[in-house]
Motif scaffolding. Structure first.
Motif, short mmCIF file in Angstrom:
data_model
loop_
_atom_site.label_atom_id
_atom_site.label_comp_id
_atom_site.label_asym_id
_atom_site.label_seq_id
_atom_site.Cartn_x
_atom_site.Cartn_y
_atom_site.Cartn_z
N ALA A 33 1.03 -1.18 -0.01
CA ALA A 33 -0.25 -0.02 -0.04
C ALA A 33 0.98 1.09 0.10
N ARG A 34 0.62 2.18 -0.88
CA ARG A 34 1.45 3.53 -0.90
C ARG A 34 0.46 4.61 -0.33
N THR A 35 0.80 5.10 0.85
CA THR A 35 0.03 6.23 1.28
C THR A 35 0.79 7.59 1.45
N PRO A 36 0.04 8.76 1.30
CA PRO A 36 1.00 9.96 1.30
C PRO A 36 2.03 10.22 2.46
N ILE A 37 2.98 10.96 2.12
CA ILE A 37 3.74 11.46 3.11
C ILE A 37 3.46 12.42 3.96
N LEU A 38 2.55 13.38 3.30
CA LEU A 38 1.65 14.46 3.84
C LEU A 38 0.32 13.76 4.43
N ARG A 64 -5.39 5.33 8.54
CA ARG A 64 -6.20 6.30 8.01
C ARG A 64 -6.79 5.84 6.63
N ALA A 65 -5.83 5.05 5.83
CA ALA A 65 -6.24 4.78 4.49
C ALA A 65 -7.30 3.63 4.54
N TYR A 66 -7.10 2.62 5.45
CA TYR A 66 -7.84 1.75 5.54
C TYR A 66 -9.32 1.97 5.74
N VAL A 67 -9.37 2.96 6.86
CA VAL A 67 -10.86 3.68 7.24
C VAL A 67 -11.35 4.46 6.31
N ALA A 68 -10.48 5.48 5.61
CA ALA A 68 -11.14 6.12 4.64
C ALA A 68 -11.64 5.32 3.44
N ASN A 69 -11.01 4.13 2.92
CA ASN A 69 -11.45 3.40 1.96
C ASN A 69 -12.39 2.28 2.05
N SER A 70 -12.86 2.33 3.34
CA SER A 70 -13.68 1.31 4.10
C SER A 70 -13.18 0.11 3.66
N TYR A 103 -4.69 -6.23 9.44
CA TYR A 103 -6.16 -5.76 10.11
C TYR A 103 -7.04 -6.80 10.19
N GLY A 104 -7.85 -6.88 11.22
CA GLY A 104 -9.04 -7.91 11.24
C GLY A 104 -8.57 -9.59 11.89
N ASP A 105 -7.14 -9.51 12.54
CA ASP A 105 -6.88 -10.71 12.97
C ASP A 105 -6.47 -10.54 14.41
N ALA A 106 -7.30 -11.13 15.39
CA ALA A 106 -7.16 -10.68 16.82
C ALA A 106 -5.75 -11.43 17.25
N GLY A 107 -5.27 -12.49 16.69
CA GLY A 107 -4.23 -13.31 17.13
C GLY A 107 -4.47 -14.22 17.88
N PRO A 108 -3.46 -14.94 18.78
CA PRO A 108 -2.02 -14.40 18.73
C PRO A 108 -1.34 -15.13 17.79
N GLY A 109 -2.06 -15.87 16.92
CA GLY A 109 -0.87 -16.85 15.90
C GLY A 109 -0.47 -15.71 15.12
N GLY A 139 -6.80 -0.72 19.24
CA GLY A 139 -7.75 0.40 19.41
C GLY A 139 -7.69 1.34 18.49
N MET A 140 -6.56 1.28 17.49
CA MET A 140 -6.23 2.44 16.71
C MET A 140 -7.33 2.86 15.60
N ILE A 141 -7.74 1.60 15.13
CA ILE A 141 -8.54 1.87 13.70
C ILE A 141 -9.83 2.66 14.28
N LYS A 142 -10.25 2.18 15.43
CA LYS A 142 -11.44 2.89 15.96
C LYS A 142 -11.17 4.38 16.34
N ASP A 143 -9.94 4.28 16.95
CA ASP A 143 -9.57 5.94 17.49
C ASP A 143 -9.61 6.94 16.07
N VAL A 144 -9.39 6.43 14.97
CA VAL A 144 -9.31 7.14 13.84
C VAL A 144 -10.52 7.03 12.89
N GLY A 145 -11.67 6.52 13.52
CA GLY A 145 -13.02 6.84 13.07
C GLY A 145 -13.53 5.51 12.18
N GLY A 146 -12.80 4.24 12.52
CA GLY A 146 -13.38 3.02 11.91
C GLY A 146 -13.92 2.09 12.52
N PRO A 147 -14.48 1.18 12.42
CA PRO A 147 -15.22 0.17 13.24
C PRO A 147 -13.94 -0.49 13.98
N GLN A 148 -14.40 -1.06 15.34
CA GLN A 148 -13.48 -1.67 16.21
C GLN A 148 -12.99 -2.84 15.21
#
Ligand code: AMP
Length: 423
Positions: free
Chosen positions: A39-44, A87-93, A131-137, A289-298
Motif C-alpha cells: 500500500a502506498r499512502t501519502p507522506i503528507l 487512515r487509508a484503511y478506514v477512509a477507503n472502507s 487488520y482484522g486478525d486478533a491473533g495471537p497466531g 484500538g487504533m482503527i476505532k480511534d481514527v474513525g473506523g469500526p473496532q
C-alpha cells in the motif's frame, strides 16, 4: 552558492544503491510470500492524525514533528507509517470489503531528532500491518517471519524482546501502579520523568537517564497485571513462539515510544556491530484500538516497522550487486547510429547495456568501459560496418574476436546471461 543536504538527511548515490535495492527486494519478497500486498499512502497527512494515534504526550508528537501550515490546513510529514495506513484503511472502507487485510509499505519517514549514527531526520522504514486478525497466531507468525528475515540477510545474534501491555483496562491499571511506585521517589527522577509521571508514566520506562533507570528497577511488571483475556493471549503467543522454535526474551519493561500499542509488543535488536545505543532494528506490536480511534469500526490490528538504515548498518558488507554490463564503443557518426540499434537489441534480451555516445577516442571509451566494470565491450568502426561485423572484447578474459553482426547479440547473451541470470 553550494547547498548541503538538510541536517539529518543524506544522499544515497549510485555506488551505494545496490545494497538498498537488495534489502528492499528481499523485504518485498518476504512480505509477498506471507500474503502481504503493498500500500502506498501519502507522506503528507493531517497533523491531528498523529496526535490521535501515536499520542499527544509522546516524544514523536511533542517534539519531533515536521509540521507545516498551509492556509487553514495543519499538515505533517509522516513520522511513521502505521497511522497513515490506518487512515487509508478506514477512509477507503477496506474493512467492508474483506475480513482480513495484510499490507506492507516501504518509504521515508521524518522526525526532528538529534542526528547520530543510526538516527536521522529523514529515514526509511519498511513495515507490515495485519487488520482484522486478533491473533495471537498472527503475532507469533510476524515475529518469526522477522527473525528469519534478518537471519537471511546475514545479521546474526539478533535479540528478540517480547512483552504484553494488555488491553486498555490493563494499561490503565499499569499506569496507576507505576505512578504509585514512582511518586514517592519523584524528587530523584529526571525533570522529564517528573513531568511524565503525571501525563504518561509508561514513558518513564523508556528513559535512558540513570536516575530514572534506578527508580524503575523495582517497578511492578505489567505481566503481573494482565487480566484473564490478556493473559490467555500472552500465553498462547509464547506457546506459538515455542512451537516455532523462535528464540525470544520476555521483557516486562519494554514499552516503545508510541502510545497506540495494546497487548503484544516486540523489538528486535542487533547485538555487536556498530549501532551502539541505536540497536533497535525494528519494533512493532498490536494496536487493537487504533482503527476505532481514527474513525473506523473496532478492528484488531498488528504491525511492525523496520529501520532500513539500521538494517543496512548491521548487514555484512558484500560484493557490489551490479549486474554484468555490455559496453558499446562506436567510432564515428555512422557507427554511432548502428551502436544505438545494437544497444536496443541487447536490452530487449535483458542485457544491461551502455552506449558511449560522446564521440571520444577508442582509448577513452575503453577507459570508461573499465571504470564501470563492464564485462564485454563491442567496438564498431567504419571497417566493421563495411564488413557487417563487430569487434567483441571479453574484458575479463582479455580476448578479442571479430563476430558477424547477426550473431553478436547471441554471443553477448552467452557471455553475460540474459535477465541477469548469470550475475
Ligand atoms: P518506531 O517507529 O519508533 O517504532 O521505530 C521502528 C524502527 O525504525 C526502529 O527500530 C529503527 O530501526 C527505525 N527508526 C526509528 N527512528 C529512526 C530514526 N530517527 N533514524 C533511523 N531509524 C529510525
Amino acid at each position: 552558492m553550494q547547498f548541503r543536504a538538510v541536517k539529518g538527511t543524506f544522499d544515497v548515490l549510485p555506488d551505494e544503491i545496490g545494497r538498498w535495492q537488495k534489502l528492499e527486494q528481499a523485504f518485498r519478497r518476504m512480505a509477498e510470500l506471507y500474503g502481504y500486498q503493498e500500500a502506498r499512502t501519502p507522506i503528507l497527512e493531517p497533523l491531528e492524525l498523529f496526535v490521535r494515534s501515536v499520542g499527544e504526550t509522546t516524544e514523536m508528537v511533542e517534539k519531533q514533528m515536521f509540521a507545516l501550515q498551509r492556509g487553514d490546513e495543519t499538515l505533517a510529514l509522516r513520522p511513521e507509517g502505521t497511522a497513515g495506513a490506518a487512515r487509508a484503511y478506514v477512509a477507503n472502507s477496506v474493512h467492508a470489503r474483506e475480513a482480513v487485510s495484510r499490507w506492507y509499505y516501504i518509504g521515508p519517514m521524518f522526525r526532528a531528532e538529534q542526528p547520530q549514527r543510526g538516527r536521522y531526520r529523514q529515514f526509511h522504514q519498511a513495515g507490515c500491518e495485519i487488520y482484522g486478525d486478533a491473533g495471537p497466531g498472527s503475532d507469533a507468525e510476524m515475529i518469526d517471519m522477522l527473525v528469519g528475515f534478518l537471519q537471511g540477510l546475514g545479521i546474526g545474534g539478533v535479540r528478540v524482546l517480547v512483552n504484553s501491555l494488555g488491553a486498555a483496562g490493563t494499561r490503565e491499571r499499569y499506569r496507576q501502579a507505576l505512578k504509585t511506585h514512582l511518586s514517592p521517589m519523584a524528587d530523584r527522577l529526571s525533570d522529564h520523568a517528573k513531568k511524565r509521571l503525571e501525563d504518561n508514566p509508561l514513558r518513564i520506562l523508556d528513559s535512558k537517564d540513570p536516575r530514572d533507570q534506578e527508580a524503575i528497577q523495582e517497578a511492578p511488571s505489567v505481566l503481573d497485571l494482565l487480566d484473564d483475556d490478556d493473559r490467555q493471549h500472552w500465553e498462547r503467543l509464547c506457546q506459538a513462539l515455542d512451537a516455532l522454535g523462535t528464540p525470544y526474551e520476555v521483557a516486562p519493561r519494554l514499552v516503545r515510544g508510541l502510545d497506540y500499542y495494546t497487548r503484544t509488543l516486540f523489538e528486535l535488536q542487533a547485538t555487536g556491530g556498530e549501532l551502539g545505543t541505536q540497536n533497535a532494528l525494528l519494533g512493532g506490536g498490536r494496536y487493537d484500538g487504533m482503527i476505532k480511534d481514527v474513525g473506523g469500526p473496532q478492528t484488531p490490528a498488528i504491525g511492525f516497522a523496520m529501520g532500513l538504515e539500521r538494517v543496512l548498518l548491521a548487514m555484512p558488507e558484500d560484493a557490489p550487486a551490479r549486474p554484468p554490463i555490455c559496453f558499446i564503443a562506436p567510432i564515428g557518426a555512422r557507427a554511432q547510429a548502428e551502436a544505438l540499434l545494437l544497444g536496443r537489441e541487447l536490452r530487449q534480451l535483458g542485457i544491461v547495456t551502455e552506449v558511449d555516445t560522446r564521440g571520444n577516442s577508442p582509448k577513452s571509451m575503453l577507459r570508461r568501459a573499465d571504470s564501470i566494470g563492464a564485462h564485454a565491450c563491442l567496438l564498431i568502426g567504419d571497417s566493421e560496418l563495411d564488413k557487417a561485423v563487430v569487434q567483441f572484447k571479453d574484458l575479463r578474459a582479455h580476448s578479442q574476436q571479430e563476430v558477424p553482426r547477426g550473431e553478436i547479440a547471441a554471443r553477448v547473451a552467452a557471455l553475460l546471461g540474459t535477465d541477469g541470470e548469470k550475475r
